[in-house]
Design a protein around this motif. Structure first.
Motif, PDB file in Angstrom:
ATOM      1  N   ARG A 168       0.609   9.220   3.418  1.00  0.00           N
ATOM      2  CA  ARG A 168      -0.343   8.899   4.477  1.00  0.00           C
ATOM      3  C   ARG A 168      -1.244   7.743   4.032  1.00  0.00           C
ATOM      4  O   ARG A 168      -1.554   6.837   4.801  1.00  0.00           O
ATOM      5  CB  ARG A 168      -1.172  10.143   4.798  1.00  0.00           C
ATOM      6  CG  ARG A 168      -1.788  10.094   6.168  1.00  0.00           C
ATOM      7  CD  ARG A 168      -2.517  11.386   6.501  1.00  0.00           C
ATOM      8  NE  ARG A 168      -1.672  12.563   6.451  1.00  0.00           N
ATOM      9  CZ  ARG A 168      -2.054  13.732   5.932  1.00  0.00           C
ATOM     10  NH1 ARG A 168      -3.247  13.886   5.403  1.00  0.00           N
ATOM     11  NH2 ARG A 168      -1.235  14.756   5.937  1.00  0.00           N
ATOM     12  N   LEU A 169      -1.632   7.778   2.776  1.00  0.00           N
ATOM     13  CA  LEU A 169      -2.481   6.699   2.264  1.00  0.00           C
ATOM     14  C   LEU A 169      -1.725   5.371   2.183  1.00  0.00           C
ATOM     15  O   LEU A 169      -2.268   4.299   2.428  1.00  0.00           O
ATOM     16  CB  LEU A 169      -3.035   7.067   0.886  1.00  0.00           C
ATOM     17  CG  LEU A 169      -4.099   8.170   0.905  1.00  0.00           C
ATOM     18  CD1 LEU A 169      -4.307   8.751  -0.483  1.00  0.00           C
ATOM     19  CD2 LEU A 169      -5.415   7.633   1.461  1.00  0.00           C
ATOM     20  N   SER A 227      -6.558  -2.055   8.490  1.00  0.00           N
ATOM     21  CA  SER A 227      -5.286  -1.328   8.516  1.00  0.00           C
ATOM     22  C   SER A 227      -4.787  -1.116   9.940  1.00  0.00           C
ATOM     23  O   SER A 227      -3.636  -0.773  10.149  1.00  0.00           O
ATOM     24  CB  SER A 227      -5.416   0.005   7.800  1.00  0.00           C
ATOM     25  OG  SER A 227      -6.635   0.621   8.100  1.00  0.00           O
ATOM     26  N   VAL A 230      -3.582   6.595  10.934  1.00  0.00           N
ATOM     27  CA  VAL A 230      -4.032   5.266  10.525  1.00  0.00           C
ATOM     28  C   VAL A 230      -2.836   4.448  10.035  1.00  0.00           C
ATOM     29  O   VAL A 230      -1.963   4.986   9.360  1.00  0.00           O
ATOM     30  CB  VAL A 230      -5.021   5.369   9.328  1.00  0.00           C
ATOM     31  CG1 VAL A 230      -5.556   3.999   8.960  1.00  0.00           C
ATOM     32  CG2 VAL A 230      -6.148   6.320   9.653  1.00  0.00           C
ATOM     33  N   GLY A 231      -2.789   3.187  10.398  1.00  0.00           N
ATOM     34  CA  GLY A 231      -1.816   2.279   9.786  1.00  0.00           C
ATOM     35  C   GLY A 231      -0.477   2.224  10.479  1.00  0.00           C
ATOM     36  O   GLY A 231      -0.367   2.465  11.681  1.00  0.00           O
ATOM     37  N   SER A 232       0.550   1.943   9.656  1.00  0.00           N
ATOM     38  CA  SER A 232       1.798   1.489  10.234  1.00  0.00           C
ATOM     39  C   SER A 232       2.983   2.405   9.998  1.00  0.00           C
ATOM     40  O   SER A 232       4.115   1.993  10.135  1.00  0.00           O
ATOM     41  CB  SER A 232       2.117   0.118   9.645  1.00  0.00           C
ATOM     42  OG  SER A 232       2.087   0.249   8.244  1.00  0.00           O
ATOM     43  N   GLY A 233       2.716   3.652   9.623  1.00  0.00           N
ATOM     44  CA  GLY A 233       3.845   4.562   9.406  1.00  0.00           C
ATOM     45  C   GLY A 233       4.574   4.862  10.708  1.00  0.00           C
ATOM     46  O   GLY A 233       4.153   4.424  11.789  1.00  0.00           O
ATOM     47  N   THR A 248      -7.499  12.263   5.415  1.00  0.00           N
ATOM     48  CA  THR A 248      -6.629  11.303   4.749  1.00  0.00           C
ATOM     49  C   THR A 248      -7.257  10.789   3.454  1.00  0.00           C
ATOM     50  O   THR A 248      -6.607  10.738   2.424  1.00  0.00           O
ATOM     51  CB  THR A 248      -6.351  10.104   5.682  1.00  0.00           C
ATOM     52  OG1 THR A 248      -5.724  10.601   6.844  1.00  0.00           O
ATOM     53  CG2 THR A 248      -5.449   9.085   5.023  1.00  0.00           C
ATOM     54  N   TYR A 251       0.677   4.399   4.159  1.00  0.00           N
ATOM     55  CA  TYR A 251       0.804   3.820   5.497  1.00  0.00           C
ATOM     56  C   TYR A 251      -0.525   3.272   6.002  1.00  0.00           C
ATOM     57  O   TYR A 251      -0.557   2.398   6.868  1.00  0.00           O
ATOM     58  CB  TYR A 251       1.363   4.847   6.485  1.00  0.00           C
ATOM     59  CG  TYR A 251       2.776   5.259   6.157  1.00  0.00           C
ATOM     60  CD1 TYR A 251       3.730   4.294   5.817  1.00  0.00           C
ATOM     61  CD2 TYR A 251       3.164   6.595   6.145  1.00  0.00           C
ATOM     62  CE1 TYR A 251       5.021   4.659   5.484  1.00  0.00           C
ATOM     63  CE2 TYR A 251       4.457   6.963   5.821  1.00  0.00           C
ATOM     64  CZ  TYR A 251       5.382   5.990   5.486  1.00  0.00           C
ATOM     65  OH  TYR A 251       6.652   6.345   5.154  1.00  0.00           O
ATOM     66  N   ALA A 252      -1.622   3.823   5.458  1.00  0.00           N
ATOM     67  CA  ALA A 252      -2.939   3.349   5.893  1.00  0.00           C
ATOM     68  C   ALA A 252      -3.354   2.095   5.129  1.00  0.00           C
ATOM     69  O   ALA A 252      -4.411   1.541   5.379  1.00  0.00           O
ATOM     70  CB  ALA A 252      -3.975   4.442   5.698  1.00  0.00           C
ATOM     71  N   PRO A 278      -3.255  -1.697   4.285  1.00  0.00           N
ATOM     72  CA  PRO A 278      -2.750  -2.986   4.762  1.00  0.00           C
ATOM     73  C   PRO A 278      -2.034  -3.769   3.677  1.00  0.00           C
ATOM     74  O   PRO A 278      -1.031  -4.431   3.941  1.00  0.00           O
ATOM     75  CB  PRO A 278      -4.012  -3.732   5.209  1.00  0.00           C
ATOM     76  CG  PRO A 278      -5.173  -2.845   4.982  1.00  0.00           C
ATOM     77  CD  PRO A 278      -4.706  -1.565   4.375  1.00  0.00           C
ATOM     78  N   ILE A 296      -3.385 -10.376   4.882  1.00  0.00           N
ATOM     79  CA  ILE A 296      -3.025  -9.165   4.115  1.00  0.00           C
ATOM     80  C   ILE A 296      -4.238  -8.272   3.882  1.00  0.00           C
ATOM     81  O   ILE A 296      -4.112  -7.076   3.689  1.00  0.00           O
ATOM     82  CB  ILE A 296      -2.339  -9.548   2.776  1.00  0.00           C
ATOM     83  CG1 ILE A 296      -1.800  -8.310   2.051  1.00  0.00           C
ATOM     84  CG2 ILE A 296      -3.261 -10.309   1.864  1.00  0.00           C
ATOM     85  CD1 ILE A 296      -0.923  -8.626   0.847  1.00  0.00           C
ATOM     86  N   SER A 312       1.435  -1.637   3.312  1.00  0.00           N
ATOM     87  CA  SER A 312       2.301  -1.418   4.467  1.00  0.00           C
ATOM     88  C   SER A 312       1.969  -2.270   5.677  1.00  0.00           C
ATOM     89  O   SER A 312       2.614  -2.134   6.710  1.00  0.00           O
ATOM     90  CB  SER A 312       2.206   0.050   4.902  1.00  0.00           C
ATOM     91  OG  SER A 312       2.302   0.904   3.819  1.00  0.00           O
TER      92      SER A 312
END
Ligand code: SF4
Ligand SMILES: [Zn+2]
Lengths: 383, 579
Positions: B219-220, A262, A325-328, A89, B222-223, B225, A258, B228
């Motif tokens: 992808r970046l 992540s 990773v994260g919120s997708g 990523t 969504y990663a 904070p 904020i 997203s």
């Protein structure tokens, strides 16, 4: 500036990424400041002159990384393609330069944040801070480690590793730590003040890194008390959490969080689903490696394992789930929380491990340790 | 040609004529598009006054616009700023850039002056200059709505027509763009609006690779904070920054006399969301949708507006912020400068402004009533006129936005050296000094910041020239966009080479400012920041900036940028950069 140079020099050594005396570090403001003198400085002065960077690290990595990286580089065609999700990523791929001169170095660094020079070491750069170069350097070591052991396992299972690979593997394995152990108790919860909770987070984070269970920059930690989630900030180091913990009210009345990790959505959802208070996440190597070892043939989602694996997979009793990773939509926040209920932890495909505990970090810490040890043993079984 | 149209439209309003021309492909590669090409074509005119008919207004988009490149299609607007006398420019989102490419143009250069209020309407290759005297004084929302079938719109409002020095341009009804008073430059040309619409496709060299590089970028995103995350910009708009900036004790309060606003919880993003339940809105090719609207024509305030219309002027009423923001958008003036000028007024007159006084003063500014006539000149001129120049918190005459420089020293340096006056966006150090991206760095030191600010200015100049959204660079980097650039144009430039173009583009701006007499004396901050504390708490202190360290950092910056000791461009650097 001198402080920063010596901080990251020490950090490289302490993290087992370089031997004492090897790392060369430079930061450019009006002039370049170096941590030491050396023959290669000339090449790097030109590098600073010609690239839009402000910091650079060059070092021969410590074993086993040195052997691993040389082996992978030798067998690459100028690019090492990592297999773990995090490196893919954030770094895509890792350029290799078989020559070690100004033009070759610059040409590699024009495209990526780091370049590997076989038999010499890793060059990593940053545009705003030396920490960027450190993270890049550390990612190269981590992802090459994961790739080397994954490739070997794959070779064992698919045909037979050739002689040189086998020999290299045996050599490298000698450098790998035996299973980790820890026999003390961490701070006991539930914590009645934020100060105590933060103290426990700092203690746990530091221990994870000191034991080399995980790398300092990859992971996050949280504790929930009084309707507020205390969580490590994005890009913070687990062993340096002082001043790097965000307070996120669960009622959503402030956006101060904020800058939180992540993985905040995953932490929130785990709390929601399990009622647990303490959550740990890190990238222990053998858990990551083993999570990608899959025997299912003809799987329809073969190239999408990391986001859309349709199987219920386990390593021993630990679930392995997909998720990014994260919120997708394919974010691990959609898979981990469900899977962790009533389990000691969850492994995310090609990424890392989540564990959680009811009142403090003793349980999640020991579980994380245990999962990694189990994966290490299981890896040895499989090869 | 892939990516670019290779065609620029030049319109002369005095002669009511237009022509198109094909720029040298080398120029396209060297200056990319957007801000880079605007600057390239502005340079030969830069010593003209902003209201000279020969002074062009340039609107350029980039090679990625009208393709599926993520977050592309921005428009850079540039001219000489009436407010500062420097170059004035702004990169705005919306649909304008995409439509411009569809019509077949990389950019428009408008010169001359119409003898009557007019609009420019572009529909593919059909270009019309329409007389619109009946639209005089018409609010931007009404103008935009009347024109909305004609494509994407850029319109000015009564503030521009009445000579407010910080008037702006409103795109696609909701998007306020262009600080620096660029709306006034359109007004000086008697140009009320521009519409553009087209049907052409932009050719992409390698559509498959474009799709793959898009996945990498998403992808970046969504990663990230900041973009997203649960408290990020995608959910709350830029208002998401409000709590954080206040928590870091760098929220400009009471005209920068303090840096902490104790009523923040009444005005923050979650409160706004609860009260107005805004809808997501955004630019084409965007997954973030940072624009939040209450309904058509009424946008939620951006962070800077939210902060300046509350903390900066001591207002705790959220409705007043919404109304003030709406008023500024309807009349077409820059909300940051407007609020900052009111803060200056409030300090000079030792007067706390009530809600109705805030709205009355904005009205007075727009329509040149009473004190409003002088306030419309901006804080610097107003404060000087009243004998209190120190109360104008400006750099090169432009009011600072909502990050107090005492709370982030890279920001302090970048405000001072910015080519367009007090602007936080040229270097956007907030990314790493506060938002921890790509890494966190110590915000309370000038050490290393000269080079960092220079690097970031170069990066951002390249981003504005590719004409993509800046926010994406909280997550992605030029590495990913070098691949997008290659997939679209077929031209292989590395991340570093694109950023080098940014360096050229930035230096070109520095040269233009130098030609108008700007030098080190202008690269400075208001004295307030060197003399007084912003906040004194037990946990955190916002101290006055050490002037000696600041000056040393500025000297280092000049060195890093290849300027001489007084901040002036030198031929060797210009030559090295191919200028
Ligand atoms: S993040 Fe906002 S400004 Fe950027 S492209 Fe999306 S909607 Fe437009
Ligand atoms: Zn992780």
């Amino acid at each position: 500036m001198q402080n920063l140079l010596s901080k990251y020099e020490k950090k490289l050594v302490k993290s087992g990424l370089a031997d004492n005396g090897d790392p060369l570090l430079g930061i450019l403001d009006a002039k370049i400041k170096w941590n030491k003198k050396g023959d290669t400085i000339k090449i790097f002065e030109k590098t600073f002159e010609r690239l839009n960077i402000n910091s650079l690290i060059f070092s021969k990595p410590k074993e086993p990384y040195f052997s691993i990286i040389n082996y992978l580089a030798k067998n690459s065609e100028g690019i090492i393609k990592p297999v773990d999700c995090e490196t893919r990523t954030f770094f895509h791929d890792l350029p290799v330069s078989f020559e070690f001169n100004t033009d070759a170095v610059i040409s590699g660094l024009k495209k990526r944040k780091c370049v590997i020079i076989p038999n010499h070491g890793i060059i990593a750069t940053g545009t705003v801070g030396i920490e960027q170069a450190f993270i890049a350097y550390s990612s190269v070591c981590f992802s090459c480690f994961v790739k080397f052991f994954s490739d070997y396992l794959y070779a064992v299972k698919s045909n037979k590793p050739d002689k040189s690979f086998k020999k290299e593997f045996e050599k490298v394995l000698n450098f790998v730590n035996p299973p980790l152990s820890y026999n003390h108790r961490l701070m006991e919860g539930p914590f009645t003040s934020n100060a105590d909770a933060i103290g426990a987070m700092k203690e746990t984070g530091k221990l994870m890194v000191d034991l080399k269970l995980v790398d300092s920059f990859f992971g996050n930690i949280s504790y929930c008390r009084n309707n507020t989630l205390l969580i490590s900030q994005t890009g913070s180091s687990l062993d340096e959490l002082l001043g790097c913990i965000d307070l996120c009210p669960l009622d959503g009345s402030s956006c101060s969080g904020i800058t939180a990790s992540s993985e905040l959505p995953a932490h929130l959802e785990i709390i929601n689903k399990t009622g647990h208070k303490a959550i740990l996440h890190g990238h222990p190597r053998f858990s990551v490696i083993l999570s990608m070892d899959c025997d299912i043939v003809n799987c329809l989602k073969k190239d999408l394992c990391h986001i859309k694996c349709p199987q219920k997979r386990h390593i021993r009793e630990i679930p392995v789930v997909s998720g990014e990773v994260g919120s997708g939509l394919c974010g691990l926040c959609n898979t981990v929380p469900e899977a962790i209920i009533d389990k000691p932890g969850v492994i995310v495909y090609g990424h890392g491990v989540f564990t959680s505990g009811i009142k403090d970090f003793n349980e999640p810490f020991m579980n994380l340790l245990q999962i990694e040890n189990d994966c290490y043993k299981e890896y040895l079984n499989r090869v | 040609m892939f990516g670019w149209c290779g065609k620029i439209l030049e319109i002369n309003l005095s002669e009511k004529r237009f022509r198109t021309f094909t720029p040298d492909p080398d120029i396209l590669i060297k200056f990319i598009g957007g801000r880079g090409l605007s600057g390239y074509f502005l340079k030969e005119h830069i010593t003209l006054n902003w209201d000279d008919p020969g002074m062009p207004v340039l609107l350029f988009t980039g090679p990625l616009a009208n393709t599926s490149s993520p977050f592309s299609g921005f428009t850079n607007v540039m001219s000489r700023s009436p407010l500062t006398g420097t170059i004035g420019d702004s990169s705005v989102g919306g649909n304008f850039g995409t439509q411009l490419k569809r019509a077949g143009f990389d950019g428009i250069i408008i010169t001359g002056k119409s003898d009557i209020l007019c609009g420019i309407e572009i529909h593919n290759s059909k270009i019309e200059i329409i007389k619109v005297p009946h639209m005089a004084g018409m609010p931007t929302g009404e103008t935009g709505s009347i024109l909305k079938d004609k494509g994407s719109t850029a319109v000015i409002g009564p503030a521009s027509e009445n000579g407010v020095l910080f008037s702006n341009i409103i795109f696609d009804i909701n998007i306020a763009g262009c600080r620096n008073g660029l709306g006034l430059v359109l007004a000086a040309k008697n140009l009320k609006y521009i519409t553009v619409k087209g049907t052409k496709k932009t050719k992409v060299s390698d559509p498959n690779d474009l799709e793959k590089s898009k996945e990498d970028i998403l992808r970046l995103i969504y990663a990230s904070p900041v973009l997203s995350g649960s408290f990020g910009i995608s959910k709350f708009g830029t208002a998401a920054l409000f709590d954080l900036i206040n928590d870091r004790r760098m929220m400009p309060t009471d005209n920068f006399r303090r840096t902490y606003f104790k009523h923040a919880h009444l005005i923050n993003a979650p409160s706004l969301r609860k009260l107005y339940n805004p809808k997501d809105d955004g630019c084409p090719q965007c997954n973030i949708m940072c624009k939040k609207v209450i309904r058509t024509g009424i946008s939620m305030p951006e962070f800077e507006t939210l902060s300046h219309f509350s903390a900066l002027i001591g207002n705790t009423d959220i409705e007043t912020v919404i109304s003030a923001n709406r008023f500024c958008n309807e009349t077409g003036m820059d909300a940051i400068s407007a609020a900052s000028t009111l803060a200056c007024f409030s300090e000079i007159n030792e007067k706390k402004l009530s809600s109705s006084e805030i709205l009355d003063l904005l009205n007075a500014i727009t329509y040149k009533k009473g004190e409003g006539e002088f306030l419309g000149l901006g804080a610097a001129r107003y404060a000087k006129m009243k004998g209190h120049p120190d109360t104008a918190i400006v750099v090169k005459g432009q009011e600072l936005s909502s990050y107090d420089p005492r709370g982030a020293y890279g920001m302090a340096l970048s405000y001072a050296v910015s080519t367009r006056g007090g602007c936080n966006l040229n270097a956007a150090t907030i990314g790493y000094e506060i938002l921890r991206k790509p890494v966190a760095i110590n915000r309370f030191t000038f050490e290393g910041k000269a080079r960092i600010v220079k690097n970031s200015e170069d990066l951002n100049a390249a981003v504005d020239s590719l004409a993509v959204c800046r926010f994406i660079f909280f997550a992605a980097s030029m590495e990913e966009y070098a691949r997008v650039f290659h997939a679209v144009t077929g031209i292989s430039l590395s991340a570093d080479e694109l950023i080098k173009s940014g360096e050229r583009i930035y230096y070109n701006e520095r040269i233009m400012n130098a030609e108008n007499g700007f030098s080190a004396k202008d690269d400075d901050l208001p004295s307030r920041f060197f003399n007084s504390y912003g906040y004194k708490g037990s946990d955190i202190k916002i101290r006055p900036i050490n002037r000696k360290s600041f000056l040393k950092a500025r000297t280092n910056y000049y060195k890093a940028r290849g300027l001489d000791k007084s901040g002036m461009p030198v031929p060797e650097t210009a030559k090295r950069l191919g200028l």
